[in-house]
Design a protein around this motif. Structure first.
Motif, PDB file in Angstrom:
ATOM      1  N   PHE A 181       0.849  -1.014  -0.054  1.00 18.84           N
ATOM      2  CA  PHE A 181      -0.043   0.070   0.012  1.00 18.84           C
ATOM      3  C   PHE A 181       0.966   1.257  -0.141  1.00 18.84           C
ATOM      4  CE2 PHE A 181      -2.427  -3.390   2.245  1.00 18.84           C
ATOM      5  CZ  PHE A 181      -3.646  -3.254   1.381  1.00 18.84           C
ATOM      6  N   ILE A 182       0.770   2.134  -1.161  1.00 19.79           N
ATOM      7  CA  ILE A 182       1.581   3.185  -1.142  1.00 19.79           C
ATOM      8  C   ILE A 182       0.809   4.371  -0.573  1.00 19.79           C
ATOM      9  CG2 ILE A 182       2.884   4.466  -2.846  1.00 19.79           C
ATOM     10  CD1 ILE A 182       3.644   2.038  -4.283  1.00 19.79           C
ATOM     11  N   THR A 183       1.498   5.262  -0.021  1.00 24.37           N
ATOM     12  CA  THR A 183       0.985   6.498   0.496  1.00 24.37           C
ATOM     13  C   THR A 183       1.952   7.618  -0.022  1.00 24.37           C
ATOM     14  OG1 THR A 183       0.002   5.786   2.298  1.00 24.37           O
ATOM     15  CG2 THR A 183       0.194   8.167   2.145  1.00 24.37           C
ATOM     16  N   LEU A 184       1.412   8.757  -0.648  1.00 24.46           N
ATOM     17  CA  LEU A 184       2.311  10.017  -1.002  1.00 24.46           C
ATOM     18  C   LEU A 184       1.888  10.853  -0.017  1.00 24.46           C
ATOM     19  CD1 LEU A 184       1.638   9.510  -5.091  1.00 24.46           C
ATOM     20  CD2 LEU A 184       3.759   8.883  -3.613  1.00 24.46           C
ATOM     21  N   GLU A 185       2.882  11.676   0.289  1.00 23.81           N
ATOM     22  CA  GLU A 185       2.583  13.066   1.375  1.00 23.81           C
ATOM     23  C   GLU A 185       3.366  14.065   0.696  1.00 23.81           C
ATOM     24  OE1 GLU A 185       4.699  13.350   5.147  1.00 23.81           O
ATOM     25  OE2 GLU A 185       4.364  11.258   5.137  1.00 23.81           O
ATOM     26  N   GLY A 186       3.139  15.558   1.087  1.00 28.09           N
ATOM     27  CA  GLY A 186       3.935  16.704   0.612  1.00 28.09           C
ATOM     28  C   GLY A 186       3.197  17.649   1.359  1.00 28.09           C
ATOM     29  N   VAL A 187       4.025  18.842   1.678  1.00 29.32           N
ATOM     30  CA  VAL A 187       3.703  19.737   2.714  1.00 29.32           C
ATOM     31  C   VAL A 187       3.681  21.181   1.865  1.00 29.32           C
ATOM     32  CG1 VAL A 187       4.112  20.800   4.953  1.00 29.32           C
ATOM     33  CG2 VAL A 187       4.631  18.339   4.552  1.00 29.32           C
ATOM     34  N   LEU A 188       2.892  22.158   2.327  1.00 30.79           N
ATOM     35  CA  LEU A 188       3.236  23.550   2.135  1.00 30.79           C
ATOM     36  C   LEU A 188       2.939  24.397   3.492  1.00 30.79           C
ATOM     37  CD1 LEU A 188       0.586  24.448  -0.470  1.00 30.79           C
ATOM     38  CD2 LEU A 188       2.897  24.314  -0.932  1.00 30.79           C
ATOM     39  N   PHE A 189       4.213  24.702   3.779  1.00 31.54           N
ATOM     40  CA  PHE A 189       4.544  25.429   5.016  1.00 31.54           C
ATOM     41  C   PHE A 189       3.935  26.838   5.191  1.00 31.54           C
ATOM     42  CE2 PHE A 189       7.741  22.006   5.215  1.00 31.54           C
ATOM     43  CZ  PHE A 189       7.475  21.396   6.210  1.00 31.54           C
TER      44      PHE A 189
END
Length: 545
Positions: A181-189
């Motif tokens: 199971f693949i999860t992608l994540e990314g952020v805007l600070f």
């Protein structure tokens, strides 16, 4: 003359012994998986049987072929009661041509069939011209028999042509031992220290009676498309330090959503139990889960615990309500409260995974009932979605998020004034392109490690994140081989051989004819002298004859 007759008698049977005609078709087997040790789907794959339509009187040990409009839960259960060898569902190439009442009826039956388990193999196949021609021939024969006399029925059983189906493999069905199971994540600070974090998430996998035919347009390519558009819009705002809000925004795309949100569960565990520094460890304002947003006349916010007035979550809901009432008054907005029942095997929505860890979360969807068949159907294709409604919902979410994070209501900004306009408005063309691409690939979880096009899709989503977000990460979670919560099985795609043959009764009839022929030959040989003398006597005395 008698000898010549005996030698030529087998030729009388030759017209019945027509040449076998074989055709190959691709079949897609029904889901087979275990969720928390509960079996679902069909556990059989081998089929060797004569094909019959639902109009046939006798279905025992037959492969029952149904078109989409014929398939109902009652007919499926009837096939089970009559010990049918298998069921084959013919799916139209163009779903948009199927009447809506047929689609809704099939979705209800499909959901019920998949939730139970059976030993009877169940397959789906795309309608091809050759396959449809065979189906129509079988149906015409079945209907003709219904209005025939018993003698005609017996005659047809002997003389008519039928179709023999063979589906098989050299190996038995095996569990897939290593599922990812693949999860992608990314952020805007945002601007400032120790800021609260808003999490926006959607699951990208699809579900249906056959994994290889599950394209999941509304559920949940629509949620992914809206999330990616939000990524683009808020990236533009956050790219300038002067327009950054005092919130971090964490975006995530998760797998295993159709199987109790396994990817979400593992991602939460990774962040809360195994990672010392994580935005989920810190001040989470709320989690907004996006699900089924490409249709409907309303929007529903599903919550496990209604937010109290004065909380951050309540403030966002107020902004959401104001945006809808001021700019989209025809859209019905409601809050659906359902407590998390730990005794249930299946979770209704993704936000429940966060609620179990006491993280405030809710799901936004155009569906009021989480049990809607639309959330797991092979008929959930892009032709069944509405791009204008998808854009409308994307605008509502984007405007509500912006007004909440920038506190625009308290600052006196008019409710009717859009935040995203001009070159920053929500683009319907982009949403349409994303939907077309996401819905062009079957995104069933069990295909992730086995279908190159799905791996390419994940890489494309990761690239999309990398264009706009910071700290982009790909998390790969493998199932625990010792005690897996979900187990998938192989042989989801098969080849069917279909031969034109005589019915089984014809074999008995042919055997009887051969036995009678051999009996005549044996009698003739044993009494050849007597027969010869009698024939000679008849020839010499024509008057007696």
């Amino acid at each position: 003359m008698a000898v010549l007759l005996l030698l030529c008698a087998p030729a009388l049977l030759l017209p019945a012994l027509t040449a076998v005609q074989g055709h190959e078709f691709t079949l897609y087997r029904m889901q087979q998986y275990n969720l928390q040790q509960q079996k679902h789907g069909c556990r059989g794959a081998l089929v060797v049987a004569e094909a019959r339509t639902v109009e046939e009187r006798v279905l025992t040990r037959r492969c029952v072929v149904m078109r989409l409009a014929d398939f109902t839960l009652d007919r499926y259960q009837d096939a089970l009661r009559h010990n049918a060898a298998s069921v084959l569902i013919l799916v139209p190439q163009n779903i948009s041509s199927v009447p809506q009442d047929v689609i809704q009826r099939f979705m209800v039956s499909e959901a019920e069939v998949v939730m139970n388990d059976t030993l009877m193999p169940v397959y789906a196949a795309m309608e091809e011209e050759e396959l449809l021609s065979m189906y129509e021939e079988m149906k015409a024969a079945s209907l003709a028999l219904q209005s025939s006399s018993p003698l005609q029925v017996l005659s047809s059983m002997v003389t008519a042509n039928g179709f023999q189906i063979f589906v098989g493999s050299d190996f038995p069905i095996k569990p897939i031992s290593d599922t990812a199971f693949i999860t992608l994540e990314g952020v805007l600070f945002g601007t400032g220290e120790d800021l609260p974090t808003v999490v926006i998430t959607a699951h990208y996998d699809s579900f249906g009676i056959a994994p290889w035919l599950s394209y999941g347009a509304d559920s949940n390519a629509s949620g992914v498309a809206v999330l990616l558009e939000l990524v683009r819009l808020f990236h533009r705002l956050y790219s300038d330090a002067h327009s950054q809000a005092r919130y971090n925004i964490l975006f995530s795309l998760t797998g295993g959503g159709k199987y109790n949100y396994q990817g979400t569960k593992r991602w939460i565990e990774e962040n809360l139990d195994h990672t010392e520094s994580s935005l989920l460890h810190e001040n989470v304002a709320f989690v907004l889960c996006l699900d089924t947003l490409a249709n409907g006349e309303g929007l529903y916010l599903h919550v496990s615990r209604p937010p109290k007035p004065g909380t951050i979550q309540h403030a966002f809901i107020q902004e959401l309500d104001q945006v809808i009432s001021s700019r989209f008054p025809s859209v019905k907005f409601g809050i659906v409260h359902k407590k998390i029942n730990l005794g249930e095997r299946a979770l209704s929505w993704e936000h429940e995974r966060y609620g179990m860890r006491r993280i405030p979360a809710f799901t936004l969807s155009h569906l009021e009932d989480p049990r809607s068949g639309l959330r797991g159907s092979i008929l959930d294709t892009v032709t069944q979605t509405d791009m204008k409604k998808l854009r409308r919902n994307a605008v509502i979410i984007a405007e509500s998020m912006a007004r909440f994070m920038y506190n625009l209501t308290k600052k006196g900004s008019p409710k009717e004034l859009p935040v995203f306009r001009g070159h920053m408005e929500v683009q319907e063309s982009r949403l349409s392109s994303l939907m077309s691409y996401l819905s062009s690939v079957p995104r069933a979880s069990q295909l992730l490690d086995r279908e190159p096009s799905l791996q390419l899709l994940i890489s494309t989503l990761e690239h999309e994140f990398s264009q706009y977000l910071q700290h982009v990460q790909r998390h790969v979670f493998r199932t625990d081989r010792r005690d897996p919560e979900v187990v998938f099985f192989d042989q989801m795609k098969q080849t069917m051989m279909m031969h034109r043959v005589k019915p089984a009764v014809f074999d008995l009839f042919l055997g009887a004819c051969i036995a009678a022929y051999l009996g005549v030959v044996y009698y003739a040989i044993q009494n050849l002298g007597h027969i010869y003398m009698k024939i000679t006597k008849m020839a010499m005395n024509p008057k007696q004859q």
